[in-house]
Each structure stands twice: as structure tokens, then as C-alpha cells.
Write a protein that holds these residues in place. Structure first.
Motif, PDB file in Angstrom:
ATOM      1  N   GLU A  49      37.406  35.117  51.223  1.00 41.19           N
ATOM      2  CA  GLU A  49      38.105  34.687  52.426  1.00 41.19           C
ATOM      3  C   GLU A  49      37.034  34.115  53.324  1.00 41.19           C
ATOM      4  N   GLU A  50      37.109  32.807  53.525  1.00 40.60           N
ATOM      5  CA  GLU A  50      36.038  32.057  54.178  1.00 40.60           C
ATOM      6  C   GLU A  50      34.736  32.333  53.422  1.00 40.60           C
ATOM      7  N   ASP A  51      33.723  32.890  54.067  1.00 38.97           N
ATOM      8  CA  ASP A  51      32.447  33.163  53.394  1.00 38.97           C
ATOM      9  C   ASP A  51      32.281  34.627  53.019  1.00 38.97           C
ATOM     10  N   SER A  52      33.354  35.406  53.115  1.00 38.25           N
ATOM     11  CA  SER A  52      33.270  36.837  52.818  1.00 38.25           C
ATOM     12  C   SER A  52      33.763  37.128  51.406  1.00 38.25           C
ATOM     13  N   LEU A  53      32.947  37.853  50.640  1.00 39.73           N
ATOM     14  CA  LEU A  53      33.328  38.290  49.296  1.00 39.73           C
ATOM     15  C   LEU A  53      34.262  39.487  49.448  1.00 39.73           C
ATOM     16  N   ILE A  54      35.516  39.315  49.017  1.00 47.27           N
ATOM     17  CA  ILE A  54      36.499  40.384  49.202  1.00 47.27           C
ATOM     18  C   ILE A  54      37.011  40.947  47.879  1.00 47.27           C
ATOM     19  N   GLY A  55      36.634  40.325  46.756  1.00 48.76           N
ATOM     20  CA  GLY A  55      37.071  40.824  45.457  1.00 48.76           C
ATOM     21  C   GLY A  55      36.186  40.290  44.356  1.00 48.76           C
ATOM     22  N   PHE A  56      36.181  41.015  43.233  1.00 46.44           N
ATOM     23  CA  PHE A  56      35.320  40.661  42.105  1.00 46.44           C
ATOM     24  C   PHE A  56      35.862  41.297  40.841  1.00 46.44           C
ATOM     25  N   VAL A  57      35.725  40.599  39.718  1.00 49.13           N
ATOM     26  CA  VAL A  57      35.941  41.190  38.404  1.00 49.13           C
ATOM     27  C   VAL A  57      34.965  40.539  37.430  1.00 49.13           C
ATOM     28  N   ASN A  58      34.361  41.361  36.592  1.00 50.44           N
ATOM     29  CA  ASN A  58      33.426  40.930  35.565  1.00 50.44           C
ATOM     30  C   ASN A  58      34.191  40.806  34.248  1.00 50.44           C
ATOM     31  N   VAL A  59      33.955  39.716  33.520  1.00 51.44           N
ATOM     32  CA  VAL A  59      34.599  39.514  32.219  1.00 51.44           C
ATOM     33  C   VAL A  59      33.507  39.523  31.158  1.00 51.44           C
ATOM     34  N   ALA A  60      33.283  40.691  30.585  1.00 47.36           N
ATOM     35  CA  ALA A  60      32.327  40.829  29.485  1.00 47.36           C
ATOM     36  C   ALA A  60      33.016  40.353  28.215  1.00 47.36           C
ATOM     37  N   TRP A  61      32.216  40.107  27.167  1.00 46.69           N
ATOM     38  CA  TRP A  61      32.838  39.694  25.913  1.00 46.69           C
ATOM     39  C   TRP A  61      31.950  40.008  24.735  1.00 46.69           C
ATOM     40  N   ASP A  62      32.527  39.884  23.549  1.00 42.06           N
ATOM     41  CA  ASP A  62      31.805  40.194  22.320  1.00 42.06           C
ATOM     42  C   ASP A  62      31.191  38.949  21.688  1.00 42.06           C
ATOM     43  N   GLY A  63      31.262  37.810  22.331  1.00 48.33           N
ATOM     44  CA  GLY A  63      30.766  36.565  21.771  1.00 48.33           C
ATOM     45  C   GLY A  63      31.780  35.890  20.869  1.00 48.33           C
ATOM     46  N   GLY A  64      32.920  36.513  20.712  1.00 48.10           N
ATOM     47  CA  GLY A  64      33.965  35.980  19.845  1.00 48.10           C
ATOM     48  C   GLY A  64      35.290  35.878  20.569  1.00 48.10           C
ATOM     49  N   VAL A  65      36.278  36.648  20.107  1.00 48.08           N
ATOM     50  CA  VAL A  65      37.637  36.506  20.628  1.00 48.08           C
ATOM     51  C   VAL A  65      38.074  37.637  21.553  1.00 48.08           C
ATOM     52  N   HIS A  66      37.188  38.593  21.815  1.00 49.66           N
ATOM     53  CA  HIS A  66      37.537  39.733  22.670  1.00 49.66           C
ATOM     54  C   HIS A  66      36.798  39.651  23.997  1.00 49.66           C
ATOM     55  N   ALA A  67      37.542  39.726  25.095  1.00 49.14           N
ATOM     56  CA  ALA A  67      36.970  39.797  26.436  1.00 49.14           C
ATOM     57  C   ALA A  67      37.391  41.129  27.052  1.00 49.14           C
ATOM     58  N   PHE A  68      36.616  41.609  27.997  1.00 53.77           N
ATOM     59  CA  PHE A  68      36.803  42.941  28.572  1.00 53.77           C
ATOM     60  C   PHE A  68      36.641  42.874  30.082  1.00 53.77           C
ATOM     61  N   LEU A  69      37.606  43.419  30.813  1.00 52.96           N
ATOM     62  CA  LEU A  69      37.477  43.478  32.266  1.00 52.96           C
ATOM     63  C   LEU A  69      36.658  44.694  32.661  1.00 52.96           C
ATOM     64  N   LEU A  70      35.717  44.473  33.567  1.00 50.34           N
ATOM     65  CA  LEU A  70      34.893  45.554  34.107  1.00 50.34           C
ATOM     66  C   LEU A  70      34.758  45.360  35.616  1.00 50.34           C
ATOM     67  N   ASP A  71      34.651  46.462  36.318  1.00 54.63           N
ATOM     68  CA  ASP A  71      34.327  46.450  37.749  1.00 54.63           C
ATOM     69  C   ASP A  71      35.306  45.654  38.598  1.00 54.63           C
ATOM     70  N   THR A  72      36.587  45.716  38.274  1.00 59.83           N
ATOM     71  CA  THR A  72      37.581  45.073  39.140  1.00 59.83           C
ATOM     72  C   THR A  72      37.574  45.795  40.479  1.00 59.83           C
ATOM     73  N   VAL A  73      37.296  45.048  41.539  1.00 63.49           N
ATOM     74  CA  VAL A  73      37.187  45.684  42.849  1.00 63.49           C
ATOM     75  C   VAL A  73      37.693  44.736  43.936  1.00 63.49           C
ATOM     76  N   VAL A  74      38.420  45.313  44.885  1.00 62.94           N
ATOM     77  CA  VAL A  74      38.916  44.585  46.053  1.00 62.94           C
ATOM     78  C   VAL A  74      38.555  45.408  47.278  1.00 62.94           C
ATOM     79  N   SER A  75      38.090  44.731  48.306  1.00 66.15           N
ATOM     80  CA  SER A  75      37.776  45.400  49.567  1.00 66.15           C
ATOM     81  C   SER A  75      38.978  46.217  50.036  1.00 66.15           C
ATOM     82  N   ARG A  76      38.725  47.385  50.572  1.00 66.44           N
ATOM     83  CA  ARG A  76      39.811  48.262  51.035  1.00 66.44           C
ATOM     84  C   ARG A  76      40.736  47.552  52.023  1.00 66.44           C
TER      85      ARG A  76
END
Length: 131
Positions: A49-76
């Protein structure tokens, strides 16, 4: 409130450490998120929101066809406004564009409704070993 979602967005470690602490309720750490995601992830999504980071999610993967969500976070202060679901939807879109066939997530019980109802995940059988 205008929120933008950016794939592989530039972010500051200090801002993400503060968001992570706020979202997960722990002291601010000094994690080098940039190194972590650049070396081990398919990508990540930042919500701004403007210049403020209010949410994040990391998409890790195996280098192939599987992706994994990690650290999904939203500001309170931004919860229950669809920010988390939009982060996950953007992550799923980008993982699909990268030719991934599966997007995995694990979560604590209190997040069950979020991932199954708001994000469209289906229940599966999985295993886990605590190390």
C-alpha cells in the motif's frame, strides 16, 4: 485503499523482518530474506500500500512441477480484507505460468478456513517429521 501485488518485487529485509514479526507475533529478527528467496525460491509476492510492505508470500519449489507456499503473512492492520487470498492467488497464477502443476501448503489448524475456503486448496493426505 489501493493495494498492489508484485511478483518477485524488490523489498527491504528490514521491512520484511518487521512485517514477519508483526504477522507472526515474535520479536523482529535479522533474517536475510533477499538471499533466501533469491537462492531457493521460484519467486515471491509482495503486497504494497503505497510504499509500505503489508503482505508477503514465498513460493519455494523443487525445480520441477511442485511449488510450495511458505511464510504467508499479512500485517495485522490489513487482515480480513482479502490481502492474504490475493497474495495466494497471485502466487498460484505465477507458479502456473512457470509450468508448475501443483501448489502445496501446510498450515496450523486455525488457518484451515483461510486456505480451503478463501484460497481454494483441497485437503490431501500428507506426512511430516519434526526435526
Amino acid at each position: 485503499m489501493t493495494i498492489r501485488y508484485e511478483w518477485r518485487s524488490d523489498f527491504d529485509n528490514t521491512a520484511l523482518n518487521a512485517l514477519h514479526a508483526d504477522g507472526f507475533g515474535h520479536p523482529i529478527a535479522q533474517t536475510d530474506w533477499r538471499e533466501q528467496v533469491e537462492n531457493h525460491s521460484l519467486g515471491w509476492v509482495c503486497a504494497w500500500e503505497e510504499d509500505s510492505l503489508i503482505g508477503f508470500v514465498n513460493v519455494a519449489w523443487d525445480g520441477g512441477v511442485h511449488a510450495f507456499l511458505l511464510d504467508t503473512v499479512v500485517s495485522r492492520h490489513y487482515r480480513s480484507r482479502g490481502v492474504g487470498a490475493a497474495l495466494v492467488a497471485t502466487a498460484a497464477h505465477e507458479a502456473r505460468a512457470a509450468k508448475c502443476e501443483w501448489l502445496h501448503v501446510d498450515f496450523e489448524e486455525h488457518l484451515r478456513s483461510f486456505y480451503f475456503n478463501a484460497c481454494g486448496f483441497k485437503e490431501t493426505t500428507a506426512g511430516l517429521i519434526a526435526l
